[in-house]
Motif scaffolding. Sequence first.
Motif, PDB file in Angstrom:
ATOM      1  N   ARG A 188       0.876  -1.178   0.000  1.00  0.00           N
ATOM      2  CA  ARG A 188       0.000   0.000   0.000  1.00  0.00           C
ATOM      3  C   ARG A 188       0.908   1.221   0.000  1.00  0.00           C
ATOM      4  O   ARG A 188       1.742   1.389   0.892  1.00  0.00           O
ATOM      5  CB  ARG A 188      -0.903  -0.001   1.232  1.00  0.00           C
ATOM      6  N   LEU A 189       0.756   2.068  -1.024  1.00  0.00           N
ATOM      7  CA  LEU A 189       1.573   3.265  -1.164  1.00  0.00           C
ATOM      8  C   LEU A 189       0.715   4.478  -0.853  1.00  0.00           C
ATOM      9  O   LEU A 189      -0.310   4.708  -1.501  1.00  0.00           O
ATOM     10  CB  LEU A 189       2.140   3.360  -2.579  1.00  0.00           C
ATOM     11  N   VAL A 190       1.124   5.264   0.149  1.00  0.00           N
ATOM     12  CA  VAL A 190       0.358   6.417   0.602  1.00  0.00           C
ATOM     13  C   VAL A 190       1.126   7.684   0.230  1.00  0.00           C
ATOM     14  O   VAL A 190       2.293   7.845   0.606  1.00  0.00           O
ATOM     15  CB  VAL A 190       0.122   6.378   2.127  1.00  0.00           C
ATOM     16  N   LEU A 191       0.474   8.599  -0.500  1.00  0.00           N
ATOM     17  CA  LEU A 191       1.075   9.885  -0.834  1.00  0.00           C
ATOM     18  C   LEU A 191       0.520  10.930   0.121  1.00  0.00           C
ATOM     19  O   LEU A 191      -0.679  11.229   0.105  1.00  0.00           O
ATOM     20  CB  LEU A 191       0.764  10.266  -2.280  1.00  0.00           C
ATOM     21  N   ASP A 192       1.394  11.480   0.963  1.00  0.00           N
ATOM     22  CA  ASP A 192       0.984  12.405   2.017  1.00  0.00           C
ATOM     23  C   ASP A 192       1.621  13.764   1.770  1.00  0.00           C
ATOM     24  O   ASP A 192       2.770  14.007   2.150  1.00  0.00           O
ATOM     25  CB  ASP A 192       1.395  11.846   3.377  1.00  0.00           C
ATOM     26  N   GLN A 193       0.891  14.664   1.096  1.00  0.00           N
ATOM     27  CA  GLN A 193       1.382  15.998   0.772  1.00  0.00           C
ATOM     28  C   GLN A 193       2.752  15.914   0.101  1.00  0.00           C
ATOM     29  O   GLN A 193       3.698  16.612   0.472  1.00  0.00           O
ATOM     30  CB  GLN A 193       1.436  16.877   2.021  1.00  0.00           C
ATOM     31  N   ALA A 194       2.823  15.044  -0.901  1.00  0.00           N
ATOM     32  CA  ALA A 194       4.064  14.846  -1.649  1.00  0.00           C
ATOM     33  C   ALA A 194       4.135  15.849  -2.787  1.00  0.00           C
ATOM     34  O   ALA A 194       3.288  15.848  -3.684  1.00  0.00           O
ATOM     35  CB  ALA A 194       4.124  13.423  -2.189  1.00  0.00           C
ATOM     36  N   ARG A 195       5.130  16.714  -2.746  1.00  0.00           N
ATOM     37  CA  ARG A 195       5.322  17.731  -3.785  1.00  0.00           C
ATOM     38  C   ARG A 195       6.586  17.360  -4.563  1.00  0.00           C
ATOM     39  O   ARG A 195       7.698  17.644  -4.123  1.00  0.00           O
ATOM     40  CB  ARG A 195       5.417  19.122  -3.170  1.00  0.00           C
ATOM     41  N   LEU A 196       6.353  16.721  -5.707  1.00  0.00           N
ATOM     42  CA  LEU A 196       7.449  16.155  -6.484  1.00  0.00           C
ATOM     43  C   LEU A 196       7.377  16.610  -7.929  1.00  0.00           C
ATOM     44  O   LEU A 196       6.291  16.860  -8.463  1.00  0.00           O
ATOM     45  CB  LEU A 196       7.403  14.621  -6.445  1.00  0.00           C
ATOM     46  N   ALA A 197       8.548  16.684  -8.560  1.00  0.00           N
ATOM     47  CA  ALA A 197       8.560  16.896 -10.004  1.00  0.00           C
ATOM     48  C   ALA A 197       8.152  15.612 -10.715  1.00  0.00           C
ATOM     49  O   ALA A 197       7.341  15.632 -11.640  1.00  0.00           O
ATOM     50  CB  ALA A 197       9.946  17.354 -10.454  1.00  0.00           C
ATOM     51  N   GLU A 198       8.711  14.475 -10.254  1.00  0.00           N
ATOM     52  CA  GLU A 198       8.430  13.199 -10.912  1.00  0.00           C
ATOM     53  C   GLU A 198       8.423  12.070  -9.885  1.00  0.00           C
ATOM     54  O   GLU A 198       9.238  12.046  -8.971  1.00  0.00           O
ATOM     55  CB  GLU A 198       9.485  12.898 -11.989  1.00  0.00           C
ATOM     56  N   LEU A 199       7.488  11.138 -10.080  1.00  0.00           N
ATOM     57  CA  LEU A 199       7.433   9.903  -9.298  1.00  0.00           C
ATOM     58  C   LEU A 199       7.397   8.731 -10.263  1.00  0.00           C
ATOM     59  O   LEU A 199       6.483   8.627 -11.087  1.00  0.00           O
ATOM     60  CB  LEU A 199       6.187   9.873  -8.411  1.00  0.00           C
ATOM     61  N   TYR A 200       8.413   7.869 -10.189  1.00  0.00           N
ATOM     62  CA  TYR A 200       8.473   6.669 -11.015  1.00  0.00           C
ATOM     63  C   TYR A 200       8.296   5.459 -10.101  1.00  0.00           C
ATOM     64  O   TYR A 200       9.026   5.290  -9.127  1.00  0.00           O
ATOM     65  CB  TYR A 200       9.823   6.561 -11.733  1.00  0.00           C
ATOM     66  N   LEU A 201       7.320   4.631 -10.431  1.00  0.00           N
ATOM     67  CA  LEU A 201       7.039   3.436  -9.640  1.00  0.00           C
ATOM     68  C   LEU A 201       7.185   2.222 -10.537  1.00  0.00           C
ATOM     69  O   LEU A 201       6.535   2.133 -11.585  1.00  0.00           O
ATOM     70  CB  LEU A 201       5.623   3.511  -9.067  1.00  0.00           C
TER      71      LEU A 201
END
Length: 290
Positions: A137-150
């Motif tokens: 389970r991946l939780v994004l909590d106020q993530a301010r990113l240019a790029e997210l690679y999963l």
Amino acid sequence: MIQSAPMTGRKRVLIAVLVVSLVLVGSAVVTLVTRNGGLRAAPAFANGTILELPGGSASRISIVGDNLEVVVGTSPAVTSASIVLGSEGFRRDFRAKIGTYGLRVGSVSAVQAGVKRLTVVVPENGTLMLTIVGEARLVLDQARLAELYLSGVSSALELDASKSGSIIDLVHIENVTGGFSTTRLGNLDMADLVIGNITGSYDLDFSGSLSRHCDVLLHTVVGNGTVRIPSTPGAQLSIGSVLGKVLSSKFVAESSKSFLNASAAGGADRQLVVHIDSAIGQIQLVEVQQ
């Protein structure tokens, strides 16, 4: 003719270890060779351990295990990523590619069983390249990113963006095998979402606080799934080719492969544009009230 001497048992062990390390291209051996020729596992980290990663705006992390909960957040006060372990049982995984910080969950006792939690803190507006192998389970909590690679997801994955406040320019997910569910992806306020392949059941929920134009490209889905489109803003879903059914009772069909929510059908700008290249199975379109 010169005859080679027979190998001892210890030499055979050393050669076997070298062969394994060569097979794992770009990796290192996970275990250490002891003085008597045996193998010893890397020690487990204690709960609460903070692991500092090398500096830089791009962070590469690999996590192997099942029943994982990974929380991703950002901070403007840090220049390099860190990992805070919320459970026991994590060990270094030296099989990770060069430049990637690898973790794995080792065998645990019945007392230690359960969800294995960790938090990843990344520099704000940086890039996170995250590999997860196993159910998670991946939780994004106020993530301010240019790029997210999963990437590397080989079991069921749940992506939870129910908390608002995230901004991610590009989200790129390579493959999910075994099922994929999402919650309020609109809260990521993405500009682009690219998904390579989904195999198994899926539930894509695009509701949330989307404030800018977002293009979603899903290359291939194999399995029955649900796509949840918010009532506002204007949204369009189109499919290149489909072998199966598209159930879209509350959507306006532009054609047999293109559908609009009520806002877009009424003339609103198409702020959310979802395109599926190829689908095999049944797709259920559901309108979500914001």
